[in-house]
Write an enzyme that holds these catalytic residues in place. Structure first.
Site, PDB file in Angstrom:
ATOM      1  N   SER A   1      -1.111 -24.869  18.532  1.00 40.29           N
ATOM      2  CA  SER A   1      -1.561 -23.619  19.075  1.00 40.29           C
ATOM      3  C   SER A   1      -2.063 -22.688  18.106  1.00 40.29           C
ATOM      4  CB  SER A   1      -0.403 -23.043  19.846  1.00 40.29           C
ATOM      5  OG  SER A   1       0.799 -22.794  18.987  1.00 40.29           O
TER       6      SER A   1
ATOM      7  N   ASN B   1      11.691 -20.998  19.727  1.00 45.51           N
ATOM      8  CA  ASN B   1      11.612 -20.582  21.262  1.00 45.51           C
ATOM      9  C   ASN B   1      12.119 -18.983  21.291  1.00 45.51           C
ATOM     10  OD1 ASN B   1      11.492 -23.259  21.759  1.00 45.51           O
ATOM     11  ND2 ASN B   1      13.495 -23.546  22.425  1.00 45.51           N
TER      12      ASN B   1
ATOM     13  N   THR C   1     -18.106   2.946  56.287  1.00 48.41           N
ATOM     14  CA  THR C   1     -17.092   1.666  56.435  1.00 48.41           C
ATOM     15  C   THR C   1     -17.949   0.651  57.129  1.00 48.41           C
ATOM     16  OG1 THR C   1     -16.862   2.425  58.859  1.00 48.41           O
ATOM     17  CG2 THR C   1     -15.131   3.370  57.205  1.00 48.41           C
ATOM     18  N   HIS C   2     -17.557  -0.590  56.909  1.00 44.49           N
ATOM     19  CA  HIS C   2     -18.196  -1.892  57.240  1.00 44.49           C
ATOM     20  C   HIS C   2     -19.659  -1.749  56.613  1.00 44.49           C
ATOM     21  CE1 HIS C   2     -15.406  -2.907  60.443  1.00 44.49           C
ATOM     22  NE2 HIS C   2     -15.093  -1.502  60.586  1.00 44.49           N
TER      23      HIS C   2
ATOM     24  N   SER D   1     -35.204  -8.991  32.265  1.00 43.77           N
ATOM     25  CA  SER D   1     -35.497 -10.268  32.664  1.00 43.77           C
ATOM     26  C   SER D   1     -36.424 -11.158  31.708  1.00 43.77           C
ATOM     27  CB  SER D   1     -36.065 -10.222  33.979  1.00 43.77           C
ATOM     28  OG  SER D   1     -36.699 -11.744  34.232  1.00 43.77           O
TER      29      SER D   1
ATOM     30  N   LYS E   1     -37.904  -5.594  35.593  1.00 42.67           N
ATOM     31  CA  LYS E   1     -36.285  -5.657  35.960  1.00 42.67           C
ATOM     32  C   LYS E   1     -35.778  -4.724  35.027  1.00 42.67           C
ATOM     33  CE  LYS E   1     -34.615  -7.693  39.004  1.00 42.67           C
ATOM     34  NZ  LYS E   1     -34.161  -9.063  38.701  1.00 42.67           N
TER      35      LYS E   1
ATOM     36  N   ASN F   1     -31.598  -4.584  35.125  1.00 42.72           N
ATOM     37  CA  ASN F   1     -30.413  -5.094  35.790  1.00 42.72           C
ATOM     38  C   ASN F   1     -29.163  -4.531  35.585  1.00 42.72           C
ATOM     39  OD1 ASN F   1     -32.167  -6.979  37.295  1.00 42.72           O
ATOM     40  ND2 ASN F   1     -31.983  -8.505  35.370  1.00 42.72           N
TER      41      ASN F   1
ATOM     42  N   TYR G   1      13.308 -23.808  27.944  1.00 49.34           N
ATOM     43  CA  TYR G   1      12.120 -23.945  27.466  1.00 49.34           C
ATOM     44  C   TYR G   1      11.300 -25.157  27.676  1.00 49.34           C
ATOM     45  CZ  TYR G   1       7.831 -23.677  24.426  1.00 49.34           C
ATOM     46  OH  TYR G   1       6.444 -23.512  24.229  1.00 49.34           O
TER      47      TYR G   1
ATOM     48  N   GLN H   1       3.779 -23.215  26.514  1.00 47.95           N
ATOM     49  CA  GLN H   1       2.712 -22.698  25.600  1.00 47.95           C
ATOM     50  C   GLN H   1       1.408 -22.364  26.137  1.00 47.95           C
ATOM     51  OE1 GLN H   1       2.604 -25.343  22.085  1.00 47.95           O
ATOM     52  NE2 GLN H   1       0.175 -25.401  22.390  1.00 47.95           N
TER      53      GLN H   1
ATOM     54  N   LYS I   1      -0.361 -18.499  26.510  1.00 46.96           N
ATOM     55  CA  LYS I   1      -1.019 -17.404  25.746  1.00 46.96           C
ATOM     56  C   LYS I   1      -2.483 -17.221  25.816  1.00 46.96           C
ATOM     57  CE  LYS I   1       2.489 -17.798  22.327  1.00 46.96           C
ATOM     58  NZ  LYS I   1       3.228 -18.772  23.475  1.00 46.96           N
TER      59      LYS I   1
END
Lengths: 471, 471, 471, 471
Positions: free
Chosen positions: C23, C110, C155-156, C277, C283, C285, C317, C322, C325
């Site tokens: 790791s 651990n 709304t909607h 673009s 463009k 964006n 454990y 592991q 992380k």
């Protein structure tokens, strides 16, 4: 550094934003596909008279020299150039002058990145297909090598019926055969050529997409330009394939972890596939199996991530789709490692056959056979089940095994029992008796191994065919 | 009520546990498959001389009378009997006596429930395949009906280039074509017959699994008994298929919601597909599109749920796997509804074509064509891009459109501009010019519609073939 | 290279496995926490007479010199040494001799890795808390700056009722206030000290865990050693917090993308937060907003991944853990970037207030007010709703707005309408009228800003307190 | 049937759409909260003079009679009326005439459904809090009852160090204590009153939201009306809480399944918590533990579903949010069952203490103690670890246990070994020796039980306080 799209902008990009929106840290892995795609594109532009032949030659030479630099480790990527496409194109123009600017005629980054990813995934599918096949081979070999080992079969982690270890191993083989089938589906939908879709609507130049597809050995061309640049199905389908495959490996891992425990002691892994403890000197941990089981979560996460990203996006390309790559790349790496390590882990795994057989002898997993014995003497199955259930309860109370009952005891549960009952409930007899198609008897297992061998041969031929499309 | 497996138990099941572990509240939907499977099993047992012919006849008659009762609504399900299998078997024995107990010879609930689910899903795949095909037909019809409507094409939800509405609709068609392909993969791996696997190891009776497969019109038989009872791949693969399909519908939904907004006003949905507000009298909400978009989450959730359930399970059957059904059933219902409502929603959706065209006229989505104009006069694309970018910035500062620039203004950006530039950047011209394969020009769109029609015809024939396996 | 746990092993680890189980490529980010934890542990061992004072001094000096090397970039990490803990400990022993081996007395990897992760996350929580607070400040500032801008509320995605832009901005503020509350919950459950749990069962040495907790400024000590080494709740809870936070930002992103579209044109983002673009020169964006929306999927994926990993793991454990992380680290990075970029994006975002107001004027979002007008004249709400619904339908058919109706037309729908109706349905009047607690009237918004300011002051004081625990 | 919002519509809703968008089939479970909320609203309207006192009285009486009908089972729900709110309101108007139409003054379904869900969840949180607490009590009782049972502690499912069973049980207790803490966070953010937010912007009526909050015993009022109707954080946070809790129970389930296996045989579950097999008469399956483990996936799925639904939704209410309820309700039911069945499962679970102790005696889990022995004689830990690792390897080769080595053999590994070594590595001695805070020694476990008892008492008092807000 000035952007290739900066004309319309009055102000530079925020530096932090540049870093945030840049993908070069991970998409540099596509350099080979990007260059191959650009070469095919340049050839096509020349063929279609959009650029001159000598221009195409210059561009191709420039691209090849860049590839050489990247592979020699002398190319430096620049995050201000956003992605692998711009990094290469910018360098090209520095190297061969303004003609480099002609390469991007009749294409957009939207179809370019789609092309690269298709090419890249196609190649990885072939590699993964081979590794999957090799693991299947390892399973087949393991099954054959230990074709006479008897062990308890489980349901609910309770001993259920005696089985052959080989039969158990073949269960995984046939799961992986389905995974291979799914991978073929992914291949089919990855083997489609998006270039020429332009930004989203096609291009005003008289291009020849079939020519590009042929150059790059694609089986098909996208039928709709908007779809071509916004499609991520093939990645999602690959992540689904990978999730189910890893799920299978997680089940095998769980079993290997169980079998390696002091309580089971059915197998001993090779030291090479285990690690120890920094504090407990006696420990030998099945880390590889645990990690493969754990990494299953990671792949599920990548699938869920991209499903979420794609949900509810209007057509066509949206920046959100840039999130497709890291999860894909990590999935490819994880799957490849898992497949390769498992082939060698299985090979190195020693079975403790006496312990396995002993486990079968100490339990009640022959109870079904005792019921079947009664059925064959004419009792309806449900009544036979009841008789045996009572016998088991009696044994538990008396701390006996079924094989330790006297004939009188047997007959106290049913008059149908005779002296041949003890033979009928021996582990070997129970295993041999399950001789219907797909069952655990040695004869069936031998036939299943033969069928497996045939399937694997066909797979290898499929892989070889796909491999020929490598560019 | 006494359990069919109670012999070994000294004590009854806790009532709450009974309810918790019972599946009858949802698996009763499998009654038809369960009975069909049992009939085929009984026939096979007779054929193989495991039971007598007349016993098989009695059993079959009993099963058919139970089916009649269920369909007449006169059958009462009992949660103490755990599941649909036990509910039916118990009633059978009540009706025809102890011979009913012979039906369960040579099978287990593990392979029985696997059989029922395979049968059920196969039938639903055919229905869903047809509905998917019908929605594709509706898309094709919609594209054809409005084949001359021009609208802005978007990337990043910014207007990008003018396109035909029909081209946009076809983008969805080709997504659904891939979904259909994936559904065929699910079919292939669902069309496998598990019965005869017994609890996990096969059976000691001389059964004939191929006969059962033939009776039930299965294309294949599971090769390994352990795999047969613990495999849930086909459900996971179906959930993956459904997730990707719903993702596609969620994208279409998002667009329909956008298009229905006051700001876009590109379409008007039929009143029949909208609802109002309890408080705001003016509201007409695109509820159906929103709900389909929302239900996408639900399907993702079912996929994630079953992937999680299956992860790390040791072979063979574990009770966890009972969790496979509710998510599957809900996914089937949701997908069927979504497909069917969308076919009629598209049909009822009115386009506001003048508004769409007007949108194109008001924007800069012809800028690419302006750059292509310069490229065709010999400027490298990158420089042409820069020239047009500066022109756009100038227009923005002057509040003009590109079509409103004078020739002098054009030429102040590049001497290559001539009087034909204004023609070159008209929306219709831009659309017509994208005439490469898969592009948005009317010619290409017509050809794509033809290809689509061919694909749909082939799909229908596939569906018809699969439908013949209905039992 | 020889492992620190190799005594019991007859054979070396497979090289590929070494890489797979290592790791160090990602946990090196914990070096500072690892060293701080080791120093505290060494001090405690000396205090408890487990090692001699001078031994502790040697160890601490060695650790500090290693930290200096790492920070100077002169430390080389070795994947054969698996993780950050072993990398540091091995180097320590090389540097100070066998006494380095005493550091690992009374602890295990651990509890050591658990300690490091707790320390690391605590520090990041403080940073994220501050960034969250700073974004809230930016929202508050934005709301105040534009406190009189009227826009349509939706709304909607249908225009519903007129609102103040500031009120809309505050909706997000209060979401983030809840996020802050959740982050405090994460802090509470992260601020627990696991060291001393050993491998899982505690240690045989007379250690003082409270002393270590004090040295490292922890608020609490884990009560159970098994729990201490296998707990990943605090990470899951952090990922849940992050998922909900990103969901909020994804909603804001969606709106900013909508508002930036040509159709809405409610806002203009700063060039610094947009990109262009490669093919379409016009463009601009809203990449940042899109990317934040997209990255929401990534965080959901990390949450789902770890939930899957942890499911069904036996205590204590397991190597699977592991996998905690990488997802955590990526989530921290993503959340930090999203928060920080959004603070500056909001600041740089220009409102197009006239366009927003004009949108309100062009719609029917005053229909509720028209109904309320009737209610105040005595009509039950349901009937008023019906009357206004009919008026809206009439307007749609006549292509009129409500404000364009004559009094006669109004009265044709209800005799209760009088000349004051036109005043009652003006946008400003509608906004001012929603003056109940939490409503959109300027007075309510001012009060809400005040409340927000108070909440933010309290947050800052919480952050400052937590920051003092930094080590 | 005519809709309450139909005025503006020219056409009826499609019947299939009606069914699809209707929520009455699941939201009828909110009837009590809906009526309580309406009563409080009516009282407030009267208090604020929006309606007359006698009108409020009529409305309240009508609502109470409807509640009585529902509880008597004589109320029939109508899917054409969409949801519980409309079902009740329509009936109210039928019963008391047009005055019923006044109830909906100054509110919308958006804030109404938010109110109902908050009220409902608050009540369920209290119930779940109590059940969680009761399960903790059962764990504490189990730990106390078997306070002297020694078992192997595991890491990587390999025996690691001897522990007390009570210590293991307490590990789960402290996980659940954190779950309780998280549930309190959910409560805090659920205990907020949304009514008065109207559709999204507040209301034009002079309402008193604090009065409603007081009537309904809420601790706080939403500060922003838009947030009030679009917030689903509290549901997501509840689903996160539930996911982590179920993850904990899935770990315990996994262990109980392991312990119930023939190989471990550490526990025997009560017959009441197991089921048998339809085919294998000897089987006694730990179904309840398996099903709880399996149902963990379902809860994860609900979390992922709602996270997906909420992602990228513009403010304020969108129909997608209707998808919040089924997952919530199913999660509540599942969590309640899981908690309640586990309390009784643990109580009924018999330990096989001799077998557990025997397991410890047969392994090398005392190796750490052997190393610690050497450390206490002055050897650096790393060297002690090496010495013991070699001893273990020797034992494995000789098929001996560490306790079977002669002093000469011990001393062949290190001269530091003396006659007291055999005492030092006895299981009881190893357990007793881990006497640091939170360790497994009997003394520490007793103290942890005491701390647990204190925590549980505080929880009960929190629950009791919350319960008083029941309406």
């Amino acid at each position: 550094m000035s952007k290739l799209w900066g004309g319309r902008f009055a102000k530079n990009t925020d530096l932090a934003v540049e870093e945030f929106t840049s993908s070069i840290s991970f998409d540099n892995r596509l350099y080979k596909q990007d260059i191959a795609g650009s070469i095919a594109h340049a050839k096509m532009l020349a063929k279609c008279k959009v650029i001159a032949d000598e221009e195409a030659q210059q561009i191709i030479a420039g691209l090849l020299s860049i590839q050489a630099d990247i592979e020699a480790g002398t190319f430096s990527f620049d995050i201000a150039l956003e992605d692998i496409h711009m990094n290469i194109e910018k360098r090209l123009t520095e190297r061969i002058g303004p003609v480099g600017g002609k390469l991007h005629t009749a294409r957009s980054r939207n179809d370019q990145v789609a092309l690269d990813t298709h090419l890249y995934l196609k190649q990885e599918i072939v590699t993964i297909g081979q590794m999957l096949h090799d693991l299947e081979e390892a399973m087949l070999a393991k099954a054959e090598k230990h074709s006479d080992v008897i062990m308890p079969g489980y349901t609910h982690l309770q001993r259920a019926q005696p089985i052959l270890f080989a039969h158990h191993m073949l269960a995984y083989l046939f799961m992986l055969v389905r995974d291979f089938g799914r991978l073929q589906g992914v291949w089919e939908r990855t083997d489609m050529m998006p270039l020429g879709a332009g930004a989203l609507a096609g291009t005003t130049f008289p291009i020849d997409r079939q020519f590009v597809a042929q150059e790059l050995k694609f089986g098909a061309v996208y039928d709709n330009s908007i779809d071509a640049v916004s499609d991520r199905d093939y990645i999602l389908e690959f992540l689904s394939f990978a999730s189910i495959l890893m799920m299978h490996l997680s089940r095998l891992s769980e079993e290997i972890i169980l079998w390696s425990s002091a309580e089971f002691s059915f197998v001993e892994l090779d030291d090479a596939h285990c690690t120890g403890s920094s504090i407990m000197p006696q420990k030998k941990n099945p880390d590889v199996a645990e990690l493969v089981r754990g990494k299953t979560g990671r792949i599920y996460g990548h699938l869920m991530a991209l499903l979420t990203v794609a949900k509810g996006l209007p057509l066509a390309y949206n920046k959100d789709l840039q999130e497709d790559k890291e999860g894909l790349f990590d999935t490819i790496d994880t799957v490849k490692f898992s497949l390769s390590v498992y082939a060698s882990l299985l090979e190195g795994m020693k079975l403790n056959a006496p312990r396995m057989l002993d486990a079968v002898r100490q339990d009640f997993s022959n109870a079904t056979d005792m019921a079947d014995y009664l059925v064959k003497k004419g009792l309806p199955f449900r009544q036979a089940h009841e008789v045996v259930g009572k016998s088991v309860l009696y044994c538990l109370e008396q701390s006996k095994k079924l094989t330790e009952l006297s004939l009188a005891e047997f007959q106290s549960f049913s008059a149908l029992f005779d002296t041949d009952i003890l033979e009928a409930i021996k582990p070997e007899v129970c295993v041999n008796a399950r001789n219907s198609y797909g069952g655990t008897s040695p004869q069936q297992v031998r036939q299943a191994i033969e069928r497996g061998r045939g399937i694997l041969a066909a797979q290898q031929s499929t892989i070889d065919t796909c491999r020929q499309t490598k560019i």
